[in-house]
Design a protein around this motif. Structure first.
Motif, short mmCIF file in Angstrom:
data_model
loop_
_atom_site.label_atom_id
_atom_site.label_comp_id
_atom_site.label_asym_id
_atom_site.label_seq_id
_atom_site.Cartn_x
_atom_site.Cartn_y
_atom_site.Cartn_z
N VAL A 65 0.87 -1.17 0.00
CA VAL A 65 0.00 0.00 0.00
C VAL A 65 0.91 1.22 0.00
CG1 VAL A 65 -1.69 1.31 1.36
CG2 VAL A 65 -1.88 -1.17 1.17
N GLU A 66 0.58 2.21 -0.82
CA GLU A 66 1.43 3.39 -0.92
C GLU A 66 1.50 4.10 0.43
OE1 GLU A 66 0.85 5.80 -4.54
OE2 GLU A 66 -0.50 4.20 -5.14
N LYS A 67 2.71 4.56 0.76
CA LYS A 67 2.96 5.08 2.09
C LYS A 67 2.06 6.27 2.45
CE LYS A 67 6.99 4.70 5.00
NZ LYS A 67 8.44 4.69 5.10
N TRP A 68 1.76 7.13 1.48
CA TRP A 68 0.94 8.31 1.77
C TRP A 68 -0.48 7.94 2.17
CZ3 TRP A 68 -3.54 9.31 -0.94
CH2 TRP A 68 -3.71 8.64 -2.16
N GLN A 69 -0.89 6.70 1.83
CA GLN A 69 -2.26 6.27 2.15
C GLN A 69 -2.38 5.64 3.54
OE1 GLN A 69 -3.80 3.49 -0.67
NE2 GLN A 69 -4.08 5.00 -2.28
N ILE A 70 -1.26 5.23 4.12
CA ILE A 70 -1.33 4.33 5.27
C ILE A 70 -1.96 4.98 6.50
CG2 ILE A 70 0.09 2.96 6.89
CD1 ILE A 70 1.73 2.03 4.51
N GLY A 71 -1.63 6.26 6.77
CA GLY A 71 -2.26 6.96 7.89
C GLY A 71 -3.78 7.00 7.74
N THR A 72 -4.23 7.20 6.52
CA THR A 72 -5.67 7.27 6.26
C THR A 72 -6.34 5.92 6.45
OG1 THR A 72 -5.23 9.06 4.71
CG2 THR A 72 -7.40 8.06 4.59
N TRP A 73 -5.70 4.84 6.01
CA TRP A 73 -6.26 3.50 6.22
C TRP A 73 -6.35 3.18 7.71
CZ3 TRP A 73 -9.12 1.78 2.69
CH2 TRP A 73 -8.79 1.85 1.33
N VAL A 74 -5.32 3.54 8.46
CA VAL A 74 -5.33 3.26 9.90
C VAL A 74 -6.44 4.07 10.57
CG1 VAL A 74 -4.01 3.44 12.05
CG2 VAL A 74 -2.91 2.56 9.99
N CYS A 75 -6.60 5.34 10.15
CA CYS A 75 -7.68 6.18 10.66
C CYS A 75 -9.04 5.55 10.37
CB CYS A 75 -7.59 7.57 10.04
SG CYS A 75 -8.95 8.66 10.51
N ILE A 76 -9.23 5.07 9.15
CA ILE A 76 -10.50 4.45 8.77
C ILE A 76 -10.77 3.20 9.63
CG2 ILE A 76 -11.62 3.11 6.92
CD1 ILE A 76 -10.45 5.21 4.93
N ALA A 77 -9.75 2.35 9.77
CA ALA A 77 -9.93 1.13 10.57
C ALA A 77 -10.23 1.47 12.03
CB ALA A 77 -8.67 0.25 10.49
N GLN A 78 -9.54 2.47 12.55
CA GLN A 78 -9.77 2.90 13.93
C GLN A 78 -11.23 3.33 14.13
OE1 GLN A 78 -7.15 4.51 16.74
NE2 GLN A 78 -9.04 3.70 17.62
N HIS A 79 -11.74 4.13 13.22
CA HIS A 79 -13.10 4.64 13.39
C HIS A 79 -14.17 3.63 12.98
CE1 HIS A 79 -10.97 8.52 13.73
NE2 HIS A 79 -11.94 8.75 14.58
N GLU A 80 -13.82 2.69 12.12
CA GLU A 80 -14.80 1.69 11.70
C GLU A 80 -14.93 0.55 12.70
OE1 GLU A 80 -16.98 1.57 9.41
OE2 GLU A 80 -16.39 2.98 7.84
N SER A 81 -13.80 0.07 13.24
CA SER A 81 -13.82 -1.18 14.02
C SER A 81 -13.06 -1.11 15.33
CB SER A 81 -13.20 -2.30 13.19
OG SER A 81 -11.81 -2.03 13.01
N ASN A 82 -12.47 0.04 15.64
CA ASN A 82 -11.56 0.13 16.78
C ASN A 82 -10.41 -0.87 16.61
OD1 ASN A 82 -10.67 1.30 19.16
ND2 ASN A 82 -11.90 -0.03 20.49
N LEU A 83 -10.06 -1.14 15.36
CA LEU A 83 -8.94 -2.02 15.00
C LEU A 83 -9.17 -3.48 15.38
CD1 LEU A 83 -6.01 0.40 15.98
CD2 LEU A 83 -6.88 -0.04 13.68
N SER A 84 -10.43 -3.86 15.53
CA SER A 84 -10.76 -5.24 15.90
C SER A 84 -11.22 -6.04 14.69
CB SER A 84 -11.86 -5.22 16.96
OG SER A 84 -12.39 -6.51 17.09
N THR A 85 -10.61 -7.22 14.51
CA THR A 85 -10.91 -8.03 13.31
C THR A 85 -12.30 -8.67 13.36
OG1 THR A 85 -9.94 -10.01 14.27
CG2 THR A 85 -8.48 -8.62 12.96
N THR A 86 -12.90 -8.74 14.52
CA THR A 86 -14.19 -9.44 14.63
C THR A 86 -15.39 -8.49 14.57
OG1 THR A 86 -13.94 -9.38 17.01
CG2 THR A 86 -13.35 -11.43 15.92
N ALA A 87 -15.16 -7.22 14.28
CA ALA A 87 -16.25 -6.25 14.26
C ALA A 87 -17.28 -6.59 13.18
CB ALA A 87 -15.69 -4.85 14.03
N ILE A 88 -18.55 -6.57 13.57
CA ILE A 88 -19.65 -6.75 12.62
C ILE A 88 -20.66 -5.65 12.91
CG2 ILE A 88 -21.55 -8.23 11.83
CD1 ILE A 88 -20.03 -10.65 12.81
N ASN A 89 -21.13 -4.98 11.86
CA ASN A 89 -22.24 -4.06 12.00
C ASN A 89 -23.47 -4.75 11.40
OD1 ASN A 89 -24.25 -2.10 11.61
ND2 ASN A 89 -22.72 -0.46 11.50
#
Ligand SMILES: *[C@@H]1O[C@H](CO)[C@@H](O)[C@H](O)[C@H]1NC(C)=O
Length: 142
Positions: A36-60
């Motif tokens: 993944v391109e380096k400039w995108q990585i902070g944004t992906w981590v931000c998205i995962a944090q707000h979507e799932s709190n970084l948990s792999t088992t999150a289901i909405n």
């Protein structure tokens, strides 16, 4: 009866052990490893944090989204067997192997970028929380 109980407990423990909460840097390293391109990585981590709190088992259950990136079953994963846009079963997005999740978000990004200002717009948390400078999400990771 007893066997069923033991099996149920074993299954519950297995699922619990398979659940994983990533740290921001851990997720960042996986993204980097999968090119993944380096400039995108902070944004992906931000998205995962707000979507799932970084948990792999999150289901909405309301929106039917799965895993650390809350990937939608509407277009990208399938319930019964592997299928839809990412060719995956939704359950495979819940284990602690996020290789397939990352491949899938790359595809979502690419497809979404064809008709939105950028691929991150597939995630509703993006314009709300992750649009600005997200470098602090990966500060000290690399
Ligand atoms: C997110 O994860 C952290 C660290 O495990 C935990 O302390 C916090 O309560 C979680 N937040 C939510 C909203 O689940």
């Amino acid at each position: 009866m007893k066997t069923t109980l033991v099996l149920t407990i074993a299954l519950a423990l297995f699922l619990a052990c398979n659940a994983k909460q990533f740290s921001k840097c851990e997720l960042a390293r996986h993204l980097l490893q999968q090119n993944v391109e380096k400039w995108q990585i902070g944004t992906w981590v931000c998205i995962a944090q707000h979507e799932s709190n970084l948990s792999t088992t999150a289901i909405n259950r309301k929106t039917d989204d799965y895993g650390i990136f809350q990937i939608s079953s509407l277009y990208w994963c399938n319930h019964a067997r592997a299928g839809k846009g990412c060719g995956l079963s939704c359950n495979s997005l819940l284990d602690d192997d996020i290789h397939d999740d990352i491949q899938c978000v790359k595809r979502i990004f690419k497809e979404t970028a064809k008709f939105r200002v950028n691929g991150f717009m597939a995630w509703t948390v993006y314009p709300k929380f992750c649009k600005g400078d997200t470098r602090h999400y990966v500060a000290g990771c690399f």
